[in-house]
Design a protein around this motif. Structure first.
Motif, mmCIF file in Angstrom:
data_model
loop_
_atom_site.group_PDB
_atom_site.id
_atom_site.type_symbol
_atom_site.label_atom_id
_atom_site.label_comp_id
_atom_site.label_asym_id
_atom_site.label_seq_id
_atom_site.Cartn_x
_atom_site.Cartn_y
_atom_site.Cartn_z
ATOM 1 N N UNK A 229 0.874 -1.603 -0.081
ATOM 2 C CA UNK A 229 0.088 0.182 -0.122
ATOM 3 C C UNK A 229 0.911 1.229 0.377
ATOM 4 N N UNK A 230 2.315 1.418 0.695
ATOM 5 C CA UNK A 230 2.627 2.556 0.753
ATOM 6 C C UNK A 230 3.637 2.860 -0.221
ATOM 7 N N UNK A 231 3.757 0.975 -1.138
ATOM 8 C CA UNK A 231 4.351 1.824 -2.264
ATOM 9 C C UNK A 231 3.993 1.825 -3.321
ATOM 10 N N UNK A 232 2.260 1.415 -3.328
ATOM 11 C CA UNK A 232 1.443 2.179 -4.236
ATOM 12 C C UNK A 232 1.373 3.643 -3.726
ATOM 13 N N UNK A 233 0.662 4.105 -3.294
ATOM 14 C CA UNK A 233 0.807 5.942 -2.906
ATOM 15 C C UNK A 233 1.855 6.572 -3.430
ATOM 16 N N UNK B 56 -2.395 -11.602 2.517
ATOM 17 C CA UNK B 56 -1.354 -11.353 2.803
ATOM 18 C C UNK B 56 -1.563 -10.807 3.687
ATOM 19 N N UNK B 57 0.381 -10.915 4.213
ATOM 20 C CA UNK B 57 0.142 -11.052 5.853
ATOM 21 C C UNK B 57 -0.150 -8.854 5.874
ATOM 22 N N UNK B 58 -0.507 -8.518 6.878
ATOM 23 C CA UNK B 58 -0.300 -7.041 6.788
ATOM 24 C C UNK B 58 -1.546 -6.516 6.542
ATOM 25 N N UNK B 59 -1.877 -6.645 4.975
ATOM 26 C CA UNK B 59 -3.186 -5.974 4.887
ATOM 27 C C UNK B 59 -4.145 -6.311 3.801
ATOM 28 N N UNK C 194 -6.485 -2.361 -2.797
ATOM 29 C CA UNK C 194 -6.641 -2.200 -3.538
ATOM 30 C C UNK C 194 -7.550 -0.713 -3.106
ATOM 31 N N UNK C 195 -8.823 -1.148 -1.911
ATOM 32 C CA UNK C 195 -10.109 -0.408 -1.411
ATOM 33 C C UNK C 195 -9.558 0.977 -0.714
ATOM 34 N N UNK C 196 -8.184 0.856 0.159
ATOM 35 C CA UNK C 196 -7.850 2.259 0.609
ATOM 36 C C UNK C 196 -6.949 2.957 -0.413
#
Ligand code: CA
Length: 228
Positions: free
Chosen positions: A37-41, A54-57, A63-65
């Protein structure tokens, strides 16, 4: 083209990276959903491939975030066989497509190509960058500072759309050629140069302070002169 892969099974991740790299993609790999998520952001990717569990999220939560945060990076979900719920939830959350594991390499590559080609969704009426507002449906570009607007050809619009959505990022001729024309060869590279010069003329016509800079040996970068 730069891809993000989030997959926690090392063997699967390795096989996928090899496959994608052989096909010419740059791939960044993360094994945790929260890291993904951090990377895609950071919005550096032309597309993201997300495993569901996946671990974490979970991939669905990532995707939703992203979508809630207004990030439109195309997302391909990697779902397990028969888990229909995952596909439905993934698409509901805002994923663009999915492939079911185990998949055929050729099928995966075809999906990834389609995803990268799709470009930005035209759901937003206007895309803004600096003093520019692009209406991708109406094929027009307006400078909000001067109130001047100009009509664009479809390709000019796609070129500006890609540059404006990647503000300050350097896009190579290859990335532009693949995104706009769907494939790459020498002829497409020449077209990129031609269309960049068309786009520059349109920017100066509307009196914008946004410019498309040539970064020698690397590509093009859209940026606002005020930021210097
Ligand atoms: Ca997994």
């Amino acid at each position: 083209m730069k891809l993000l892969l989030v997959e926690d099974e090392p063997r699967m991740a390795e096989a996928l990276q090899e496959l994608l790299r052989q096909d010419g993609y740059d791939v960044d790999w993360f094994s945790r959903g929260d890291e993904g998520l951090l990377a895609i952001r950071s919005a550096q990717y032309d597309a993201a491939l997300l495993d569901v569990m996946l671990p974490g999220l979970s991939g669905i939560e990532v995707t939703a975030q992203c979508r809630r945060a207004g990030i439109h990076t195309p997302i391909l979900m990697l779902t397990a066989k028969g888990e229909l719920d995952d596909k439905v939830l993934g698409l509901d959350a805002g994923a663009d497509d999915y492939v079911t594991k185990p998949f055929q390499p050729r099928e995966l590559l075809a999906r990834v190509r389609a995803l990268c080609r799709r470009g930005l969704p035209l759901v937003e009426d206007r895309l803004c960058a600096g003093d520019l507002a692009l209406d991708a449906r109406g094929l027009s570009l307006e400078c909000l500072a001067t109130g001047q607007s100009v009509h664009l050809s479809e390709k000019e619009c796609r070129v500006l759309e890609y540059l404006m959505s990647s503000q300050n990022r350097v896009l190579s001729k290859e990335q532009l050629a693949v995104k706009i024309w769907g494939y790459e060869n020498e002829a497409e590279y020449n077209k990129v140069e031609v269309y960049i010069s068309f786009a520059r003329k349109k920017l100066s016509f509307v009196g914008s302070r946004v410019e498309i800079r040539t970064v020698w040996g690397a590509g093009y970068q859209l940026r606002c002169r005020d930021e210097e």
